[in-house]
Design a protein around this motif. Structure first.
Motif, mmCIF file in Angstrom:
data_model
loop_
_atom_site.group_PDB
_atom_site.id
_atom_site.type_symbol
_atom_site.label_atom_id
_atom_site.label_comp_id
_atom_site.label_asym_id
_atom_site.label_seq_id
_atom_site.Cartn_x
_atom_site.Cartn_y
_atom_site.Cartn_z
ATOM 1 N N THR A 71 9.406 -7.903 -4.793
ATOM 2 C CA THR A 71 8.484 -8.480 -3.814
ATOM 3 C C THR A 71 7.997 -7.420 -2.835
ATOM 4 O O THR A 71 6.801 -7.336 -2.525
ATOM 5 N N ARG A 72 8.912 -6.583 -2.358
ATOM 6 C CA ARG A 72 8.524 -5.486 -1.452
ATOM 7 C C ARG A 72 7.531 -4.554 -2.150
ATOM 8 O O ARG A 72 6.523 -4.157 -1.562
ATOM 9 N N GLN A 73 7.813 -4.188 -3.386
ATOM 10 C CA GLN A 73 6.920 -3.304 -4.131
ATOM 11 C C GLN A 73 5.552 -3.953 -4.325
ATOM 12 O O GLN A 73 4.519 -3.295 -4.199
ATOM 13 N N HIS A 74 5.560 -5.240 -4.631
ATOM 14 C CA HIS A 74 4.301 -5.972 -4.837
ATOM 15 C C HIS A 74 3.469 -5.981 -3.555
ATOM 16 O O HIS A 74 2.263 -5.705 -3.587
ATOM 17 N N LEU A 75 4.085 -6.273 -2.425
ATOM 18 C CA LEU A 75 3.354 -6.267 -1.162
ATOM 19 C C LEU A 75 2.818 -4.879 -0.850
ATOM 20 O O LEU A 75 1.661 -4.722 -0.454
ATOM 21 N N ALA A 76 3.634 -3.867 -1.064
ATOM 22 C CA ALA A 76 3.206 -2.496 -0.778
ATOM 23 C C ALA A 76 2.027 -2.087 -1.659
ATOM 24 O O ALA A 76 1.092 -1.417 -1.193
ATOM 25 N N ARG A 77 2.047 -2.492 -2.940
ATOM 26 C CA ARG A 77 0.952 -2.143 -3.857
ATOM 27 C C ARG A 77 -0.309 -2.956 -3.570
ATOM 28 O O ARG A 77 -1.416 -2.449 -3.696
ATOM 29 N N THR A 78 -0.136 -4.232 -3.244
ATOM 30 C CA THR A 78 -1.268 -5.132 -3.094
ATOM 31 C C THR A 78 -2.007 -4.926 -1.781
ATOM 32 O O THR A 78 -3.227 -5.035 -1.726
ATOM 33 N N LEU A 79 -1.272 -4.627 -0.742
ATOM 34 C CA LEU A 79 -1.869 -4.442 0.578
ATOM 35 C C LEU A 79 -2.224 -2.981 0.773
ATOM 36 O O LEU A 79 -1.964 -2.147 -0.082
ATOM 37 N N GLN A 80 -2.792 -2.641 1.887
ATOM 38 C CA GLN A 80 -3.219 -1.266 2.115
ATOM 39 C C GLN A 80 -2.054 -0.291 1.978
ATOM 40 O O GLN A 80 -0.960 -0.549 2.468
ATOM 41 N N PRO A 81 -2.279 0.838 1.315
ATOM 42 C CA PRO A 81 -1.209 1.821 1.147
ATOM 43 C C PRO A 81 -0.693 2.321 2.495
ATOM 44 O O PRO A 81 -1.444 2.423 3.455
ATOM 45 N N GLY A 82 0.576 2.590 2.551
ATOM 46 C CA GLY A 82 1.172 3.141 3.745
ATOM 47 C C GLY A 82 1.658 2.109 4.757
ATOM 48 O O GLY A 82 2.292 2.451 5.733
ATOM 49 N N ARG A 83 1.355 0.841 4.517
ATOM 50 C CA ARG A 83 1.819 -0.202 5.431
ATOM 51 C C ARG A 83 3.316 -0.382 5.235
ATOM 52 O O ARG A 83 3.794 -0.434 4.114
ATOM 53 N N GLY A 84 4.062 -0.441 6.302
ATOM 54 C CA GLY A 84 5.501 -0.664 6.191
ATOM 55 C C GLY A 84 5.806 -2.075 5.718
ATOM 56 O O GLY A 84 5.141 -3.029 6.106
ATOM 57 N N VAL A 85 6.796 -2.192 4.855
ATOM 58 C CA VAL A 85 7.245 -3.501 4.393
ATOM 59 C C VAL A 85 8.714 -3.610 4.755
ATOM 60 O O VAL A 85 9.545 -2.849 4.248
ATOM 61 N N GLY A 86 9.034 -4.537 5.626
ATOM 62 C CA GLY A 86 10.401 -4.711 6.104
ATOM 63 C C GLY A 86 11.098 -5.879 5.433
ATOM 64 O O GLY A 86 10.464 -6.746 4.835
ATOM 65 N N THR A 87 12.410 -5.884 5.561
ATOM 66 C CA THR A 87 13.251 -6.936 4.987
ATOM 67 C C THR A 87 14.252 -7.374 6.035
ATOM 68 O O THR A 87 14.802 -6.538 6.749
ATOM 69 N N CYS A 88 14.497 -8.672 6.098
ATOM 70 C CA CYS A 88 15.428 -9.200 7.089
ATOM 71 C C CYS A 88 16.146 -10.423 6.534
ATOM 72 O O CYS A 88 15.525 -11.286 5.923
ATOM 73 N N VAL A 89 17.454 -10.476 6.737
ATOM 74 C CA VAL A 89 18.229 -11.686 6.460
ATOM 75 C C VAL A 89 18.635 -12.214 7.822
ATOM 76 O O VAL A 89 19.396 -11.582 8.539
#
Length: 152
Positions: A71-89
């Motif tokens: 999911t993180r990879q998909h968001l990073a590829r689909t959205l503008q390059p270089g945008r940070g993708v964070g994860t939180c539990v």
């Protein structure tokens, strides 16, 4: 009989939650958050209502985190390059394990988690996230295979 969690109810009708990905074989889904801190905030959710992520059986734990990676990879590829993708539990608002995956727009987007006035997201915004971030068919197949393999 115990009451279903909100995520168990969503499993009965993932389309109503604007699901981006539903894996019926491995029993995982990805949906937009109903309280988005950015306009690209999604949740990765296993079907079973385990309260704490660490209480998942080992195979399910590995599968969950593989789907979070996908999911993180998909968001990073689909959205503008270089945008940070964070994860939180977060784990204390809903007694059903889920992982937040958030593509950041600005450096301090995560601070919205602590805003007690964060409003529910509109259906129109949820549908926009679904249109923008739904897993394409090739990724759906790849994700199912990788999640299955992670559980072996």
């Amino acid at each position: 009989m115990s009451q279903k969690t909100v995520f168990e109810e969503i499993w009965d009708n993932p389309e109503a939650a604007y699901a981006l990905y539903v894996d019926k074989k491995n029993r995982f889904m990805v949906i937009p958050s109903s309280k988005m801190v950015t306009d690209n905030h999604v949740l990765v959710i296993p079907a079973e209502p385990v309260s704490l992520v660490d209480d998942l059986p080992d195979a399910r734990y590995r599968q969950l985190w593989e789907l979070v990676r996908i999911t993180r990879q998909h968001l990073a590829r689909t959205l503008q390059p270089g945008r940070g993708v964070g994860t939180c539990v977060w784990g204390n608002q809903v007694s059903h394990t889920h992982v937040h995956v958030i593509a950041r727009n600005q450096p301090h987007d995560g601070e919205a988690f602590f805003d007690p006035n964060l409003a529910l997201t509109t259906p129109e915004a949820l549908k926009a996230v679904q249109r923008r971030l739904a897993f394409p068919p090739v990724l759906q197949k790849e994700a199912e295979a990788r999640v299955t393999a992670a559980g072996l």
